[in-house]
Enzyme design. Structure first.
Site, PDB file in Angstrom:
ATOM      1  N   SER A 155       4.515   0.973  -0.958  1.00 26.71           N
ATOM      2  CA  SER A 155       5.653   0.783  -1.862  1.00 26.71           C
ATOM      3  C   SER A 155       5.525  -0.561  -2.560  1.00 26.71           C
ATOM      4  O   SER A 155       4.751  -1.428  -2.153  1.00 26.71           O
ATOM      5  CB  SER A 155       6.988   0.852  -1.094  1.00 26.71           C
ATOM      6  N   GLY A 156       6.306  -0.707  -3.631  1.00 28.01           N
ATOM      7  CA  GLY A 156       6.350  -1.967  -4.353  1.00 28.01           C
ATOM      8  C   GLY A 156       7.784  -2.350  -4.617  1.00 28.01           C
ATOM      9  O   GLY A 156       8.704  -1.540  -4.495  1.00 28.01           O
TER      10      GLY A 156
ATOM     11  N   HIS B  52      -2.968 -12.433  -2.523  1.00 24.37           N
ATOM     12  CA  HIS B  52      -3.087 -11.547  -1.367  1.00 24.37           C
ATOM     13  C   HIS B  52      -1.752 -11.619  -0.649  1.00 24.37           C
ATOM     14  O   HIS B  52      -1.320 -12.706  -0.255  1.00 24.37           O
ATOM     15  CB  HIS B  52      -4.221 -11.982  -0.447  1.00 24.37           C
ATOM     16  N   ASP B  53      -1.093 -10.487  -0.472  1.00 30.59           N
ATOM     17  CA  ASP B  53       0.260 -10.508   0.069  1.00 30.59           C
ATOM     18  C   ASP B  53       0.349 -11.229   1.406  1.00 30.59           C
ATOM     19  O   ASP B  53       1.358 -11.870   1.715  1.00 30.59           O
ATOM     20  CB  ASP B  53       0.857  -9.096   0.144  1.00 30.59           C
ATOM     21  N   THR B  54      -0.719 -11.169   2.202  1.00 27.65           N
ATOM     22  CA  THR B  54      -0.705 -11.884   3.476  1.00 27.65           C
ATOM     23  C   THR B  54      -0.692 -13.385   3.265  1.00 27.65           C
ATOM     24  O   THR B  54      -0.059 -14.128   4.027  1.00 27.65           O
ATOM     25  CB  THR B  54      -1.912 -11.490   4.339  1.00 27.65           C
TER      26      THR B  54
ATOM     27  N   THR C  17       1.446  -2.095   6.424  1.00 32.00           N
ATOM     28  CA  THR C  17       0.451  -1.034   6.549  1.00 32.00           C
ATOM     29  C   THR C  17      -0.675  -1.471   7.467  1.00 32.00           C
ATOM     30  O   THR C  17      -1.189  -0.702   8.272  1.00 32.00           O
ATOM     31  CB  THR C  17      -0.103  -0.672   5.153  1.00 32.00           C
TER      32      THR C  17
ATOM     33  N   ALA D 135       0.802  -1.215   0.000  1.00 34.23           N
ATOM     34  CA  ALA D 135       0.000   0.000   0.000  1.00 34.23           C
ATOM     35  C   ALA D 135       0.840   1.272   0.000  1.00 34.23           C
ATOM     36  O   ALA D 135       0.335   2.345  -0.340  1.00 34.23           O
ATOM     37  CB  ALA D 135      -0.937  -0.001   1.203  1.00 34.23           C
TER      38      ALA D 135
END
Length: 391
Positions: free
Chosen positions: A16-17, A237-239, A260, A14
């Site tokens: 940075s990438g 989903h990153d989680t 975040t 949310a």
């Protein structure tokens, strides 16, 4: 970097990438960052107000540049996968994106929950989808979206990038589970879509992590590079990707994924759909390999980043490593604050909101930026511990 099985990971957060290159071989796992970039939302005039949107076009430019760096480091890349935050989406019509996707912190979702709950009572909804209440959940955003009739396909953020990289439209199941529109078996809940007056035709086929979706489009490849690298669905989903990497060897193990948002929970064989779980605001999200991530969202490091943004706007030095070092020298605050208070969700004057919370509760609040940072860290620690005990 040379080994069997070299891949690139596009990890969009949310704030940075980054693009990572990973190599896996016998008794070997190596990771290297080849690109990092900021993710800065933008406010765009929507006809009657300035809506908060994700600048996905800039993110895509950065991703393509990152993949060029990945190919430069490892020309033999076998595949590329994308993960990101959850719930937000882009709308596709005739192959093109219909406007910049809304940010989940945009004010437009205020009426979405009440409209949805007027059609499906919250307790019934939880038994259907097992999703915790967050006012920006995808089904609430869709409830107030006025452009669905003009849409061919809805793509969650990582699926949008997968589409731009491969030309294929899919919905990866771990992120799709955050929409509130999957049933207990992990399929699209078409009966629920009917009850919520959502057009079923716009939801693409679901795929599992590990599915090769297609091949990198020639337009994505750096000039002079020919590649047949696959675009592979991961735990998008990153989680989900974070949790699958945790060695959960004990049945009593819990995880904290702190970014975040702070995601605190356990892995289970099946969802928990009890009224007690709903009241505790725990969610059941699909994990990799068919697991269930039973977890609670805590406000997370958003509190720090939004404080830093506010201080910088007011000309106050807000280097977080320095503030954290100074905060460490302070005594702990007399009282922590409720990091999950809804006032802390939108953008705005976060230090002022924290001070107001303490004032309203008759408690001494932080009197400096470093004291505010200490209060945030202590309060997050208590919230994480409470969530672990509740799980």
């Amino acid at each position: 970097m040379s080994a069997v099985g070299v891949v690139a990971a596009v990890d969009l957060g949310a704030t940075s990438g980054r693009v990572m290159v990973g190599a896996v071989g016998p008794n070997e796992l190596r990771l290297g960052e080849v690109a990092r970039f900021s993710n800065t939302p933008v406010r765009i005039w929507d006809g009657d107000r300035a809506g908060l949107h994700w600048n996905v076009v800039e993110l895509y430019r950065q991703v393509v540049g990152g993949l060029a760096a990945a190919f430069a480091a490892e020309p033999g890349l076998a595949s590329v996968g994308v993960d990101s935050w959850a719930v937000d989406y882009g709308l596709i019509r005739r192959g093109r994106l219909l406007g910049m996707p809304y940010h989940y912190r945009d004010e437009r979702t205020a009426e979405g929950a009440s409209l949805t709950h007027s059609r499906v009572e919250p307790g019934v909804l939880y038994r259907e989808n097992g999703l915790q209440f967050l006012p920006f959940n995808t089904l609430y955003q869709l409830a107030v979206d006025q452009t669905l009739a003009d849409t061919d396909t809805v793509l969650l953020i990582p699926d949008l990038f997968t589409y731009w990289l491969s030309g294929e439209r899919i919905a990866e199941v771990t992120n799709a589970s955050t929409t509130g529109l999957l049933d207990r078996d992990g399929a699209w809940n078409r009966q629920l879509m009917d009850r919520l007056a959502l057009p079923k035709r716009i939801f693409p086929p679901l795929v599992l992590p590990g599915t090769d979706v297609g091949r990198l489009l020639p337009s994505v490849l750096p000039e002079g590079v020919a590649s047949s690298a696959a675009v592979t669905a991961v735990g998008s989903h990153d989680t989900a990707s974070a949790v699958v990497a945790v060695p959960m060897l004990s049945a009593s193990a819990a995880y904290i994924s702190c970014g975040t948002w702070g995601l605190v929970g356990v892995e289970l064989e099946r969802p928990v759909l009890t009224e007690a779980a709903r009241v505790a605001n725990f969610t059941n999200e699909r994990g990799v390999d068919g697991r269930t991530r039973f977890l609670h969202n805590v406000m997370g490091l958003w509190l720090l980043s939004e404080c830093a943004r506010t201080w910088t706007e007011h000309g106050i030095q807000a280097d977080l490593p320095t503030l954290l070092a100074r905060a460490e020298t302070l005594t702990a605050p007399q009282a922590v604050f409720d990091v999950d208070d809804p006032r802390f969700l939108p953008t705005g004057d976060m230090p002022g909101r924290i001070a107001a919370w303490y004032d309203e509760h008759g408690l001494p609040g932080p009197d400096s930026p470093e004291a505010t940072v200490r209060a945030i860290v202590e309060s997050l620690a208590v919230a994480f511990a409470d969530a672990v005990r509740a799980a």
